[in-house]
Write a protein that holds these residues in place. Structure first.
Motif, mmCIF file in Angstrom:
data_model
loop_
_atom_site.group_PDB
_atom_site.id
_atom_site.type_symbol
_atom_site.label_atom_id
_atom_site.label_comp_id
_atom_site.label_asym_id
_atom_site.label_seq_id
_atom_site.Cartn_x
_atom_site.Cartn_y
_atom_site.Cartn_z
ATOM 1 N N GLU A 151 0.818 -1.212 0.000
ATOM 2 C CA GLU A 151 0.000 0.000 0.000
ATOM 3 C C GLU A 151 0.850 1.260 0.000
ATOM 4 O OE1 GLU A 151 -3.138 0.206 -0.588
ATOM 5 O OE2 GLU A 151 -3.288 -1.971 -0.706
ATOM 6 N N LEU A 152 2.064 1.180 0.534
ATOM 7 C CA LEU A 152 2.947 2.351 0.523
ATOM 8 C C LEU A 152 3.347 2.723 -0.901
ATOM 9 C CD1 LEU A 152 5.285 1.655 3.592
ATOM 10 C CD2 LEU A 152 3.320 3.213 3.457
ATOM 11 N N GLN A 155 0.342 4.584 -2.208
ATOM 12 C CA GLN A 155 0.220 5.915 -1.607
ATOM 13 C C GLN A 155 1.254 6.897 -2.148
ATOM 14 O OE1 GLN A 155 0.434 5.242 2.644
ATOM 15 N NE2 GLN A 155 -1.262 3.770 2.567
ATOM 16 N N ASN A 156 2.418 6.386 -2.510
ATOM 17 C CA ASN A 156 3.484 7.239 -3.016
ATOM 18 C C ASN A 156 3.480 7.373 -4.537
ATOM 19 O OD1 ASN A 156 5.642 8.107 -0.753
ATOM 20 N ND2 ASN A 156 4.767 6.108 -0.195
#
Length: 461
Positions: A151-152, A155-156
């Protein structure tokens, strides 16, 4: 062969369920051997498909490990390498029912199940039956963390992404993972890898519902990422590697048999100067274009170096490339070869098991990754451990590495006199020492194995 018969001393019954692939079955078997050698009270039922039992042979060498089979429920036309997305989907949809039927037939209660992380349904089965499950991750802890923190990337703004345009962008926010280029992440995030990403992600997320997480890695090799995962996850995390057949090195030290088609490759290695031979093995699924392979063969020949080359297909072109300076075999006992005194380097596809074997043997490595976890493994070898060089600077590039480039690189790599080679070998020796300390009495691996054995034997009472 009968898994329902056990010795009177065996009180803790462990069922092992590997993913049906050699790179997964081998480390699972190595772990099981360690368990029964350290605790005679453990009996292992090692579950494979009927097809895989034919591949690996009948009886395991240790009395407390028994094979049990489930039917070949995966359609033969899929093949392990022909259609990987369909194959892994079949593993995770067709094997659960026959596995449960097998559990019902076992005479003795199951104390714990050790299952490959990529066989997602075993955690469900264990939880339904109140049997503790240990998830065995046969890729690196680094790859696990990348997938766990997927998920990071979203998100990025790094998923989905076009690597041809953004591959050099840096990812520095995944816990425990050193800063890496997008292009050096596992190939699950682009191209054909996207077809299996949802299932792979599901497998990683299911680990939190298991009772233990085991890594085939060594704590000292990935200390930062393992420590962070231990802090974040609510289950015990035990790095119990390297899950490679180092126990067999001691068993057969005085009886090395390298006979292939009447020719003994160990005899050939014995006749070569110390650290003069490059061992070349690209794994069972290695795939490059014919044009690139021609450049590799010509580059090896032009370099004039000695080499032992493992080729599972047509060996004629490789024998032409080695000439009088080399030896070509369809298979070899890889860890024993890597630990032979005449081997001075390892040209590898960077599969995790091969990477661990190279580190254990204290060898500098040349890296030729193609897909999945091989790409981040190459990055760790070259940039983080600093024990290797890339053959190809950018895996995604369509440009051929020419015979001249390969020849020059091999000559520099195998040169025992130059400073850059000296630094590679020095660092490789340091990592080797760390590996060997880990498996010695009081080492990190030894302590983790004992802790895990204490946990599961307690469950058996």
């Amino acid at each position: 062969m009968d898994p329902t018969k056990k010795s009177s001393t065996a009180v803790c019954h462990v069922v092992a369920m590997p993913y049906p692939g050699r790179g997964h079955i081998n480390p699972m078997m190595n772990l099981c051997k360690q368990l029964v050698l350290k605790s005679p009270s453990i009996l292992v039922t090692f579950v494979v498909t009927e097809e895989w039992l034919g591949f690996i042979g009948g009886e395991p060498k240790l009395a407390n490990i028994r094979f049990a089979t489930i039917p070949n429920v995966i359609p033969s036309e899929i093949g392990r390498a022909k259609d990987f997305p369909r194959f892994i989907q079949a593993v995770n949809t067709t094997m659960e029912a026959p596995f449960e039927e097998l559990l019902d037939r076992l005479e003795h209660p199951v104390s714990a199940i050790v299952a490959d992380t990529y066989v997602i349904w075993v955690v469900r089965v264990g939880n339904r039956r109140n049997i503790p499950v240990a998830s065995l991750m046969t890729m690196s802890a680094t790859v696990f963390s990348v997938l766990h923190h997927f998920e990071l990337l979203v998100q990025n703004g790094h998923f989905p992404v076009e690597l041809s345009e953004c591959g050099d962008e840096l990812v520095d926010y995944i816990p425990g993972v050193p800063t890496t280029r997008l292009a050096d992440l596992p190939t699950f995030f682009s191209g054909d890898g996207l077809k299996v990403l949802p299932l792979i992600r599901g497998c990683i997320l299911s680990v939190s519902k298991a009772q233990y997480l085991l890594f085939t890695s060594v704590h000292e090799l990935e200390a930062q990422v393992i420590d962070i995962l231990r802090a974040k996850l609510s289950i015990p995390v035990y790095p119990i590697g390297p899950s490679i057949p180092y126990l067999e090195l001691q068993e057969n030290a005085s009886n090395l048999d390298g006979n292939i088609n009447g020719v003994d490759y160990f005899h050939w290695l014995d006749s070569q100067p110390i650290r003069s031979v490059l061992y070349i093995s690209f794994g069972s699924l290695y795939s490059v274009s014919d044009a690139q392979m021609d450049e590799i063969v010509d580059g090896v020949r032009d370099s004039g170096i000695r080499c032992l080359w493992v080729s599972r297909g047509n060996t004629t072109r490789f024998k032409d490339g080695c000439g009088d300076m080399g030896f070509v075999v369809p298979w070899c006992d890889q860890l024993k070869v890597l630990c032979h005194s005449s081997i001075g380097g390892f040209w590898t596809h960077c599969g995790w098991n091969s990477t661990l074997e190279g580190v254990f043997a204290g060898l500098p490595m040349l890296t030729s990754p193609i897909f999945f976890d091989q790409v981040p493994n190459s990055k760790r070898i070259v940039e983080n451990w600093k024990i290797g060089w890339r053959i190809k600077k950018d895996v995604k590039s369509e440009n051929l590495v020419t015979r001249g480039e390969i020849s020059d690189l091999l000559k520099r790599f195998m040169n025992q006199e130059n400073n850059e080679g000296f630094e590679l070998r020095k660092r490789a020796k340091e990592l080797q020492d760390a590996c060997h300390r880990a498996i010695a009495e009081g080492g990190s691996t030894e302590n983790n194995l004992q802790a895990f054995i204490t946990d599961i034997t307690r469950c058996g009472h």
